[in-house]
Design a protein around this motif. Structure first.
Motif, PDB file in Angstrom:
ATOM      1  N   LEU A   1      11.440  15.624   7.320  1.00 34.99           N
ATOM      2  CA  LEU A   1       9.982  15.639   7.437  1.00 34.99           C
ATOM      3  C   LEU A   1       9.408  14.325   7.971  1.00 34.99           C
ATOM      4  O   LEU A   1       8.562  14.353   8.863  1.00 34.99           O
ATOM      5  CB  LEU A   1       9.326  16.009   6.108  1.00 34.99           C
ATOM      6  CG  LEU A   1       7.803  16.085   6.120  1.00 34.99           C
ATOM      7  CD1 LEU A   1       7.319  17.166   7.091  1.00 34.99           C
ATOM      8  CD2 LEU A   1       7.263  16.335   4.720  1.00 34.99           C
ATOM      9  N   PRO A   2       9.850  13.166   7.480  1.00 33.48           N
ATOM     10  CA  PRO A   2       9.251  11.925   7.992  1.00 33.48           C
ATOM     11  C   PRO A   2       9.336  11.787   9.515  1.00 33.48           C
ATOM     12  O   PRO A   2       8.400  11.315  10.147  1.00 33.48           O
ATOM     13  CB  PRO A   2      10.062  10.821   7.297  1.00 33.48           C
ATOM     14  CG  PRO A   2      10.521  11.451   6.029  1.00 33.48           C
ATOM     15  CD  PRO A   2      10.809  12.895   6.402  1.00 33.48           C
TER      16      PRO A   2
ATOM     17  N   ASP B   1       7.070   6.481   1.393  1.00 36.91           N
ATOM     18  CA  ASP B   1       8.042   6.608   0.312  1.00 36.91           C
ATOM     19  C   ASP B   1       8.775   7.934   0.500  1.00 36.91           C
ATOM     20  O   ASP B   1       8.187   8.997   0.354  1.00 36.91           O
ATOM     21  CB  ASP B   1       7.335   6.566  -1.037  1.00 36.91           C
ATOM     22  CG  ASP B   1       8.295   6.690  -2.214  1.00 36.91           C
ATOM     23  OD1 ASP B   1       9.522   6.779  -1.998  1.00 36.91           O
ATOM     24  OD2 ASP B   1       7.809   6.696  -3.359  1.00 36.91           O
ATOM     25  N   THR B   2      10.034   7.885   0.842  1.00 40.43           N
ATOM     26  CA  THR B   2      10.792   9.102   1.157  1.00 40.43           C
ATOM     27  C   THR B   2      11.617   9.622  -0.013  1.00 40.43           C
ATOM     28  O   THR B   2      12.405  10.545   0.159  1.00 40.43           O
ATOM     29  CB  THR B   2      11.724   8.847   2.359  1.00 40.43           C
ATOM     30  OG1 THR B   2      12.621   7.787   2.026  1.00 40.43           O
ATOM     31  CG2 THR B   2      10.938   8.493   3.609  1.00 40.43           C
ATOM     32  N   SER B   3      11.424   9.084  -1.213  1.00 37.80           N
ATOM     33  CA  SER B   3      12.284   9.452  -2.339  1.00 37.80           C
ATOM     34  C   SER B   3      12.235  10.939  -2.700  1.00 37.80           C
ATOM     35  O   SER B   3      13.247  11.511  -3.051  1.00 37.80           O
ATOM     36  CB  SER B   3      11.962   8.600  -3.568  1.00 37.80           C
ATOM     37  OG  SER B   3      10.602   8.729  -3.921  1.00 37.80           O
ATOM     38  N   ASP B   4      11.079  11.586  -2.650  1.00 34.61           N
ATOM     39  CA  ASP B   4      10.976  13.004  -3.003  1.00 34.61           C
ATOM     40  C   ASP B   4      10.667  13.883  -1.792  1.00 34.61           C
ATOM     41  O   ASP B   4      10.340  15.047  -1.946  1.00 34.61           O
ATOM     42  CB  ASP B   4       9.856  13.217  -4.032  1.00 34.61           C
ATOM     43  CG  ASP B   4      10.163  12.580  -5.370  1.00 34.61           C
ATOM     44  OD1 ASP B   4      11.351  12.421  -5.685  1.00 34.61           O
ATOM     45  OD2 ASP B   4       9.212  12.242  -6.092  1.00 34.61           O
TER      46      ASP B   4
ATOM     47  N   MET C   1       4.964  26.034  -2.131  1.00 34.03           N
ATOM     48  CA  MET C   1       4.952  24.576  -2.125  1.00 34.03           C
ATOM     49  C   MET C   1       4.701  24.051  -0.722  1.00 34.03           C
ATOM     50  O   MET C   1       4.895  24.752   0.269  1.00 34.03           O
ATOM     51  CB  MET C   1       6.278  24.034  -2.655  1.00 34.03           C
ATOM     52  CG  MET C   1       6.606  24.460  -4.082  1.00 34.03           C
ATOM     53  SD  MET C   1       5.421  23.877  -5.306  1.00 34.03           S
ATOM     54  CE  MET C   1       5.789  22.119  -5.293  1.00 34.03           C
ATOM     55  N   GLY C   2       4.284  22.818  -0.654  1.00 29.30           N
ATOM     56  CA  GLY C   2       4.060  22.113   0.599  1.00 29.30           C
ATOM     57  C   GLY C   2       4.207  20.628   0.329  1.00 29.30           C
ATOM     58  O   GLY C   2       4.959  20.231  -0.557  1.00 29.30           O
ATOM     59  N   TYR C   3       3.454  19.821   1.056  1.00 30.29           N
ATOM     60  CA  TYR C   3       3.508  18.375   0.871  1.00 30.29           C
ATOM     61  C   TYR C   3       2.124  17.773   1.064  1.00 30.29           C
ATOM     62  O   TYR C   3       1.267  18.332   1.748  1.00 30.29           O
ATOM     63  CB  TYR C   3       4.528  17.721   1.803  1.00 30.29           C
ATOM     64  CG  TYR C   3       4.408  18.164   3.245  1.00 30.29           C
ATOM     65  CD1 TYR C   3       3.539  17.517   4.120  1.00 30.29           C
ATOM     66  CD2 TYR C   3       5.158  19.227   3.725  1.00 30.29           C
ATOM     67  CE1 TYR C   3       3.423  17.941   5.439  1.00 30.29           C
ATOM     68  CE2 TYR C   3       5.045  19.642   5.033  1.00 30.29           C
ATOM     69  CZ  TYR C   3       4.176  18.988   5.887  1.00 30.29           C
ATOM     70  OH  TYR C   3       4.051  19.396   7.190  1.00 30.29           O
ATOM     71  N   CYS C   4       1.912  16.633   0.419  1.00 36.64           N
ATOM     72  CA  CYS C   4       0.618  15.963   0.481  1.00 36.64           C
ATOM     73  C   CYS C   4       0.307  15.506   1.900  1.00 36.64           C
ATOM     74  O   CYS C   4       1.188  15.072   2.644  1.00 36.64           O
ATOM     75  CB  CYS C   4       0.601  14.757  -0.456  1.00 36.64           C
ATOM     76  SG  CYS C   4       0.717  15.198  -2.203  1.00 36.64           S
ATOM     77  N   SER C   5      -0.951  15.617   2.244  1.00 31.25           N
ATOM     78  CA  SER C   5      -1.429  15.268   3.569  1.00 31.25           C
ATOM     79  C   SER C   5      -2.761  14.541   3.432  1.00 31.25           C
ATOM     80  O   SER C   5      -3.231  14.279   2.323  1.00 31.25           O
ATOM     81  CB  SER C   5      -1.598  16.545   4.399  1.00 31.25           C
ATOM     82  OG  SER C   5      -2.064  16.245   5.696  1.00 31.25           O
TER      83      SER C   5
ATOM     84  N   VAL D   1       0.860  -1.178   0.000  1.00 27.48           N
ATOM     85  CA  VAL D   1       0.000   0.000   0.000  1.00 27.48           C
ATOM     86  C   VAL D   1       0.898   1.230   0.000  1.00 27.48           C
ATOM     87  O   VAL D   1       1.784   1.363   0.825  1.00 27.48           O
ATOM     88  CB  VAL D   1      -0.920   0.010   1.240  1.00 27.48           C
ATOM     89  CG1 VAL D   1      -1.755   1.278   1.273  1.00 27.48           C
ATOM     90  CG2 VAL D   1      -1.801  -1.216   1.261  1.00 27.48           C
ATOM     91  N   THR D   2       0.673   2.095  -0.966  1.00 25.61           N
ATOM     92  CA  THR D   2       1.488   3.295  -1.045  1.00 25.61           C
ATOM     93  C   THR D   2       0.705   4.486  -0.529  1.00 25.61           C
ATOM     94  O   THR D   2      -0.509   4.457  -0.428  1.00 25.61           O
ATOM     95  CB  THR D   2       1.935   3.574  -2.495  1.00 25.61           C
ATOM     96  OG1 THR D   2       0.767   3.751  -3.289  1.00 25.61           O
ATOM     97  CG2 THR D   2       2.776   2.445  -3.032  1.00 25.61           C
ATOM     98  N   SER D   3       1.391   5.526  -0.236  1.00 25.05           N
ATOM     99  CA  SER D   3       0.766   6.750   0.241  1.00 25.05           C
ATOM    100  C   SER D   3       1.582   7.915  -0.293  1.00 25.05           C
ATOM    101  O   SER D   3       2.792   7.818  -0.438  1.00 25.05           O
ATOM    102  CB  SER D   3       0.769   6.771   1.775  1.00 25.05           C
ATOM    103  OG  SER D   3       0.399   8.039   2.237  1.00 25.05           O
ATOM    104  N   GLU D   4       0.909   9.000  -0.573  1.00 27.40           N
ATOM    105  CA  GLU D   4       1.599  10.187  -1.056  1.00 27.40           C
ATOM    106  C   GLU D   4       1.939  11.157   0.071  1.00 27.40           C
ATOM    107  O   GLU D   4       2.439  12.243  -0.198  1.00 27.40           O
ATOM    108  CB  GLU D   4       0.731  10.888  -2.105  1.00 27.40           C
ATOM    109  CG  GLU D   4       0.597  10.094  -3.377  1.00 27.40           C
ATOM    110  CD  GLU D   4      -0.198  10.830  -4.441  1.00 27.40           C
ATOM    111  OE1 GLU D   4      -0.983  11.737  -4.106  1.00 27.40           O
ATOM    112  OE2 GLU D   4      -0.023  10.493  -5.616  1.00 27.40           O
ATOM    113  N   ILE D   5       1.687  10.778   1.298  1.00 26.12           N
ATOM    114  CA  ILE D   5       1.969  11.677   2.414  1.00 26.12           C
ATOM    115  C   ILE D   5       3.431  12.094   2.373  1.00 26.12           C
ATOM    116  O   ILE D   5       4.328  11.267   2.283  1.00 26.12           O
ATOM    117  CB  ILE D   5       1.639  11.015   3.771  1.00 26.12           C
ATOM    118  CG1 ILE D   5       0.141  10.783   3.879  1.00 26.12           C
ATOM    119  CG2 ILE D   5       2.119  11.873   4.939  1.00 26.12           C
ATOM    120  CD1 ILE D   5      -0.271  10.038   5.114  1.00 26.12           C
ATOM    121  N   GLY D   6       3.653  13.399   2.410  1.00 21.13           N
ATOM    122  CA  GLY D   6       5.011  13.937   2.404  1.00 21.13           C
ATOM    123  C   GLY D   6       5.532  14.327   1.029  1.00 21.13           C
ATOM    124  O   GLY D   6       6.529  15.031   0.922  1.00 21.13           O
ATOM    125  N   LYS D   7       4.886  13.874  -0.033  1.00 21.84           N
ATOM    126  CA  LYS D   7       5.337  14.206  -1.396  1.00 21.84           C
ATOM    127  C   LYS D   7       5.096  15.686  -1.679  1.00 21.84           C
ATOM    128  O   LYS D   7       4.094  16.251  -1.270  1.00 21.84           O
ATOM    129  CB  LYS D   7       4.574  13.374  -2.429  1.00 21.84           C
ATOM    130  CG  LYS D   7       4.859  11.901  -2.351  1.00 21.84           C
ATOM    131  CD  LYS D   7       6.241  11.621  -2.815  1.00 21.84           C
ATOM    132  CE  LYS D   7       6.522  10.132  -2.777  1.00 21.84           C
ATOM    133  NZ  LYS D   7       7.889   9.831  -3.017  1.00 21.84           N
TER     134      LYS D   7
END
Length: 174
Positions: A124-125, A116-119, A98-102, A22-28
């Motif tokens: 932040l994590p 997923d911490t790639s971007d 800019m910000g990040y997905c929540s 399961v993926t999540s965009e949180i933090g992107k």
């Protein structure tokens, strides 16, 4: 022992689904947006417009509903998120903010893990938590009761002040 076709299909589906992550965009990263005015919508055909750096005060939490770059359409910028700068170190007021997905969350839950911490912005994590970003619950309920249409125009279907967001650096020490 002979398995039925139905049993075989169910077992295959269970095995395939069990292997899916399961993926999540949180933090992107995402761009903060606001609802377009009637004039802007007529000119651009867009329902939302980018928020610019000059429209956000320094060291302020900010939440944006309608960001198409996020699965839950929610983009957050916490008070410690870095601003867009010019070469001389001053804030580039005309740059998109800019910000990040929540996503909405339940107070005390662990639903805000960055998978997923790639971007993702460094640090932040470790700061991510479920915390209030809007007015408190009682104020949100009072606003909704006072004028439901205006509430929906401002906050959409959101009924809670809690979202996944980076806790202030001063509180986390990171």
């Amino acid at each position: 022992m002979k398995m039925s076709v139905r049993t075989t299909l169910l077992m295959s589906a269970a095995l395939l689904l069990g292997g899916c992550e399961v993926t999540s965009e949180i933090g992107k990263p995402c761009a903060l947006v606001r609802k377009a005015t009637a004039e802007e919508k007529a000119q651009t055909g867009q329902d939302t417009m980018p928020i610019l750096e000059k429209e956000i005060a320094a060291r302020q939490d900010f939440i944006s509903f309608g960001s198409l770059g996020c699965e839950d359409l929610i983009c957050v910028r916490d008070q410690d998120y870095p601003r867009a700068l010019n070469e001389d170190g001053t804030v580039n007021g005309n740059a998109p903010a800019m910000g990040y997905c929540s996503k909405p969350c339940v107070e005390g839950s662990s639903a805000c893990e960055v998978k997923d911490t790639s971007d993702v912005l460094p640090g932040l994590p470790e700061r991510m938590a479920c915390r209030p970003l809007l007015l408190d619950q009682a104020t949100l309920e009072a606003l909704r009761a006072e004028n439901e249409a205006q509430y929906r125009a401002t906050f959409g279907e959101n009924n809670s002040p809690f979202f996944c967001a980076g806790a202030p650096v001063a509180e986390t020490g990171t």
